[in-house]
Design an enzyme around this catalytic site. Structure first.
Site, PDB file in Angstrom:
ATOM      1  N   HIS A   1       0.837  -1.208   0.000  1.00  0.00           N
ATOM      2  CA  HIS A   1       0.000   0.000   0.000  1.00  0.00           C
ATOM      3  C   HIS A   1       0.867   1.251   0.000  1.00  0.00           C
ATOM      4  O   HIS A   1       1.977   1.248   0.507  1.00  0.00           O
ATOM      5  CB  HIS A   1      -1.030   0.030   1.127  1.00  0.00           C
ATOM      6  CG  HIS A   1      -0.535   0.019   2.552  1.00  0.00           C
ATOM      7  ND1 HIS A   1       0.325  -0.923   3.068  1.00  0.00           N
ATOM      8  CD2 HIS A   1      -0.835   0.840   3.605  1.00  0.00           C
ATOM      9  CE1 HIS A   1       0.521  -0.698   4.360  1.00  0.00           C
ATOM     10  NE2 HIS A   1      -0.157   0.379   4.702  1.00  0.00           N
TER      11      HIS A   1
ATOM     12  N   GLU B   1       6.164  -1.684   5.745  1.00  0.00           N
ATOM     13  CA  GLU B   1       5.698  -2.304   7.002  1.00  0.00           C
ATOM     14  C   GLU B   1       5.982  -3.809   7.015  1.00  0.00           C
ATOM     15  O   GLU B   1       6.060  -4.423   8.081  1.00  0.00           O
ATOM     16  CB  GLU B   1       4.191  -2.048   7.191  1.00  0.00           C
ATOM     17  CG  GLU B   1       3.871  -0.594   7.530  1.00  0.00           C
ATOM     18  CD  GLU B   1       2.382  -0.312   7.713  1.00  0.00           C
ATOM     19  OE1 GLU B   1       2.063   0.759   8.233  1.00  0.00           O
ATOM     20  OE2 GLU B   1       1.531  -1.141   7.331  1.00  0.00           O
TER      21      GLU B   1
HETATM   22  C1  DHB Z   1      -4.289   2.563   5.775  1.00  0.00           C
HETATM   23  C2  DHB Z   1      -3.383   1.538   5.984  1.00  0.00           C
HETATM   24  C3  DHB Z   1      -2.438   1.617   7.004  1.00  0.00           C
HETATM   25  O1  DHB Z   1      -1.494   0.670   7.223  1.00  0.00           O
HETATM   26  C4  DHB Z   1      -2.420   2.719   7.839  1.00  0.00           C
HETATM   27  O2  DHB Z   1      -1.546   2.708   8.848  1.00  0.00           O
HETATM   28  C5  DHB Z   1      -3.309   3.769   7.633  1.00  0.00           C
HETATM   29  C6  DHB Z   1      -4.248   3.676   6.594  1.00  0.00           C
HETATM   30  C7  DHB Z   1      -5.314   2.468   4.701  1.00  0.00           C
HETATM   31  O3  DHB Z   1      -5.283   1.540   3.902  1.00  0.00           O
HETATM   32  O4  DHB Z   1      -6.198   3.313   4.654  1.00  0.00           O
HETATM   33 FE    FE Z   2       0.021   1.227   8.819  1.00  0.00          FE
END
Ligand code: DHB
Ligand code: FE
Length: 293
Positions: free
Chosen positions: A193, A240
């Protein structure tokens, strides 16, 4: 002696916590995500640990630019769920295990890893969402938890290799604690992500699934992935995933040093559950359960 019995790997998306807290788990968007954790909740009931070492990252909640520990171990009696702007999640207070945490700090620091000792800390979605996914909505969490925070927010971040080696040191620390405790170690965060910039929204299913394959069958190769490859392939927040390598490094099939490859055959790990789903908020959700045999 204490013993690591299993490792759990899971994403920690904050919107998952909100879906649970607001009763939305059966909505069409969320139902497939939570279905993937039904096996896991049953497995938790059947395999209750005495303590969980929960490797997670703080998202500028307990720490800030004022202070950025690379690795921090929680030695407190308890940890309050943090207020991340919408009020604290309505989940139980996290009870710690100061005695085992202090022992791990002593052992791991003497094995040349610098840990920050944290005696007071609020815990954000990085820690509470994995507990909710694995344990549901109990009145109290099923066992004490040792929060183990890793900086993956502000550069420089630790390499996957260092995280993997730290996992080996944590296993040695646990195995030298003179109480019979069943200890699980959880690696959380990820998978691919990116939350900001021109590539915001990036998800890389091919990378994620190859990482899951490698983490199961060839963790030393997964540990060798340079941090820039995580960022390029899995997005800026995909870094992460180095936290998963701490939990994986603590498993029995990982030789304490690379010359002892024989250990892998002697102590195979058993894959109990594998789940992958896209999307959950801006994130790919990945999840594994591995048991020491
Ligand atoms: C999102 C994912 C995360 O790991 C985070 O810490 C904050 C937001 C998300 O996908 O919105
Ligand atoms: Fe996160």
């Amino acid at each position: 002696m204490a013993k690591i019995t299993a490792s759990v790997f899971t994403s920690h998306v904050p919107a998952i916590g909100a879906a649970i807290d607001l009763g939305k788990t059966t909505e069409p968007y969320w139902q497939p995500v939570f279905k993937g954790y039904e096996v896991s909740k049953q497995w938790m009931t059947d395999n209750q640990p005495d303590v969980i070492i929960l490797v997670f990252n703080d998202h500028a909640t307990a720490f800030s630019l004022d202070m950025i520990p690379t690795f921090a171990i929680g030695t407190a009696e308890s940890y309050q769920p943090a207020d991340e702007g919408w009020g604290p999640r309505p989940v139980p207070v996290v009870q710690g295990h100061p005695e085992l945490a202090a022992h791990i700090a002593q052992s791991v620091i003497q094995q040349d890893f610098d840990l920050t000792i944290v005696n007071k800390m609020d815990v954000d979605h990085g820690l509470t969402v994995p507990l909710s996914l694995m344990c549901g909505q109990p009145q109290a969490w099923p066992c004490p938890v040792i929060p183990f925070a890793v900086n993956v927010v502000q550069y420089p971040v630790p390499s996957g290799q260092r995280c993997f080696n730290l996992g080996k040191a944590i296993r040695k620390a646990v195995e030298s604690f003179d109480k019979d405790l069943k200890v699980q170690i959880w690696g959380t965060g990820g998978m691919s992500h990116q939350l900001q910039g021109p590539r915001a929204g990036l998800i890389n299913q091919a990378f994620d699934n190859a990482f899951l394959d490698q983490l199961i069958a060839d963790p030393a190769a997964a540990a060798a992935i340079p941090h820039i490859d995580f960022v390029r392939e899995a997005g800026s927040e995909g870094i992460e995933l180095v936290m998963w390598l701490i939990a994986r490094g603590a498993m029995d099939d990982v030789p304490a040093d690379a010359s002892q490859n024989i250990a892998a055959q002697e102590h195979p790990v058993s894959l109990k559950h594998r789940f992958y789903h896209v999307p959950a908020s801006n994130t790919a959700v990945g999840h594994l359960i591995l048991e020491n045999t």
